[in-house]
Design a protein around this motif. Sequence first.
Motif, short mmCIF file in Angstrom:
data_model
loop_
_atom_site.label_atom_id
_atom_site.label_comp_id
_atom_site.label_asym_id
_atom_site.label_seq_id
_atom_site.Cartn_x
_atom_site.Cartn_y
_atom_site.Cartn_z
N CYS A 91 0.83 -1.21 0.00
CA CYS A 91 0.00 0.00 0.00
C CYS A 91 0.86 1.26 0.00
O CYS A 91 0.49 2.28 -0.57
N GLN A 92 2.03 1.21 0.63
CA GLN A 92 2.94 2.37 0.62
C GLN A 92 3.22 2.83 -0.81
O GLN A 92 3.43 4.01 -1.04
N ILE A 107 5.96 10.11 2.03
CA ILE A 107 6.37 8.70 1.90
C ILE A 107 6.94 8.20 3.23
O ILE A 107 6.61 7.09 3.69
N MET A 108 7.78 9.02 3.87
CA MET A 108 8.40 8.60 5.13
C MET A 108 7.33 8.20 6.15
O MET A 108 7.49 7.22 6.89
N ASN A 109 6.23 8.97 6.20
CA ASN A 109 5.16 8.69 7.17
C ASN A 109 4.41 7.40 6.88
O ASN A 109 3.79 6.83 7.78
N LEU A 110 4.40 6.94 5.64
CA LEU A 110 3.59 5.77 5.29
C LEU A 110 4.45 4.56 4.89
O LEU A 110 3.92 3.53 4.48
N LEU A 111 5.77 4.72 5.03
CA LEU A 111 6.69 3.65 4.63
C LEU A 111 6.34 2.34 5.34
O LEU A 111 6.13 2.33 6.55
N VAL A 160 14.57 8.67 -0.44
CA VAL A 160 13.31 8.18 0.14
C VAL A 160 12.62 7.25 -0.86
O VAL A 160 12.10 6.19 -0.49
N VAL A 161 12.64 7.63 -2.15
CA VAL A 161 12.02 6.80 -3.19
C VAL A 161 12.73 5.45 -3.28
O VAL A 161 12.10 4.40 -3.41
N GLU A 162 14.04 5.49 -3.17
CA GLU A 162 14.79 4.23 -3.20
C GLU A 162 14.43 3.35 -2.00
O GLU A 162 14.27 2.14 -2.13
N ALA A 163 14.26 4.00 -0.84
CA ALA A 163 13.85 3.25 0.36
C ALA A 163 12.47 2.64 0.16
O ALA A 163 12.23 1.48 0.53
N LEU A 164 11.57 3.39 -0.45
CA LEU A 164 10.22 2.89 -0.74
C LEU A 164 10.32 1.60 -1.56
O LEU A 164 9.65 0.60 -1.28
#
Lengths: 222, 297
Positions: free
Chosen positions: B169-170, B203-207, B253-257
């Motif tokens: 879902c993230q 993104i950080m909040n919903l990772l 952050v996108v890479e972490a996602l």
Amino acid sequence: MREYSVFDIMGPVMIGPSSSHTAGAARLAKIARKIVDEDISEVEFVLYESFARTYRGHGTDKALVAGILGFDPDDEKLPHSFEIARQQGIKFKFTESDEESPHPNTVKMIITGKSGHKNSILGCSIGGGNVLLKEINGIEVEFTGEYETLITNHIDRPGIVANVTKIFADYKINIAFMRVYRHSKGDKAIMVIESDQKIPDAAKETIKNIDGILNAIIINPM
Amino acid sequence: MYQFNHGYELLELTKKFNLPISQIVVLAEQEKTGEGLDTIFQKMRNNLKVMKEAINKGLNEDLKSVSGLSGGDAKKLYERIIIGNTLSCETMAKAAASALAVTEVNASMGKIVAAPTAGSSGVIPGALITVARKFGKSDDDMTRALFTATGIGIIIAKNATLSGAEGGCQAEVGSASAMAAAALVELMGGTPEQCLTAASFAIMNLLGLVCDPVAGLVEIPCEKRNALGALNAMICADFAIAGMDSVIPFDEVVEALYKVGKAIPYALRETAEGGLAKTPTGIRLKKEIFEKVERGD
């Protein structure tokens, strides 16, 4: 890295609930309708894997019938396709298959025309409303319907491809992709030609008159 | 000339041409497709129109999903807002109700814009249209903000994924929330850097958020998560406009996602084989829904 258009990301406009199970299903059936190229009296939808398991909850069934009626994936008549098909006297049924398929979201559409002629078309919904046509009447093909596409039915013999491409040249239409498929040597064959430009009806009619060409249809991009 | 694959490239383009993100995205589209700027803008305006219609429908009609599992909740919340009884402020509650409205229209086979997916179609309209109305912004302002959102979506699609089946879902609500956050910042006159900061926060909040739809249908818990995504976008836009720093840059952050998405087990990536889908009630509902449709009720 794959290229995306703005409207691949913010779009498509569609009837819910699922781009792969609803919008893609409608597109597949709409392409099948074009391939059949005559009024339709009956359709059997054979559903595989995820399509077979979840088609009712996702409205895949209604979307498939809507496509057969020629509706686009964003047509608000889509949820009412069953009633509209019945009014038009089109019979339809759904069969769940447990056979393997090329993709989790796969459907085979066995379509009977008013003439009694039967066509079998197999396609997959590959995500985001995008589709891939995989088989026409037992002949393996591969095209997406994203380009202006000309599909011929012809006899596998020398000169036919050259005659068709000559007509493309005469009309100054650039061929983006082209593939030829056949049952076996000298048997029935299919040519799929994709172009960035519009293919005029006149070009299609000229192609139909080529000796050895049984039929030619154009599928406009959706 | 206007093409970009990463956030830093998009920022460089905004500096080089002294243009907002929305303009760079439109110019990149024109360069790629050869379509006129007007045509591209009108297409996006039509998206906005579909979004607005879906909100109106969902807030005012008693909708029921095809499965019968959900529907009518947007209207319930909207009625509380009208009496003035919600705990969240009116803007927050309206954004949540609007996001719910769009997803309920989606589940009842109504018309929506996949933004970026059908399952996350409520986040961007819910946040953007509510905030724009509060501050008296025009349809053109909202249309431009939709291009800003798309710019963020393109970067996530290229470097990670927008699909729940691939990234949970993230990747759907999380990405939609990041897109909405950036759109809100540009709408409110923030800088391109602040747009990316807001997207990073979102993104950080919903990772790590998993995709576990009951019966495999985009209803429970997806509809409420869309409301959460819209509110998260608003908070994160406020963070960025207030001058906060996300510390981790957007591209990282996108890479972490993407990496987190890969690490999410298969059962929690849209397969309905884990999470809420596999609770005793989730299993019972699935059985009931498919028996009910089997009988043709």
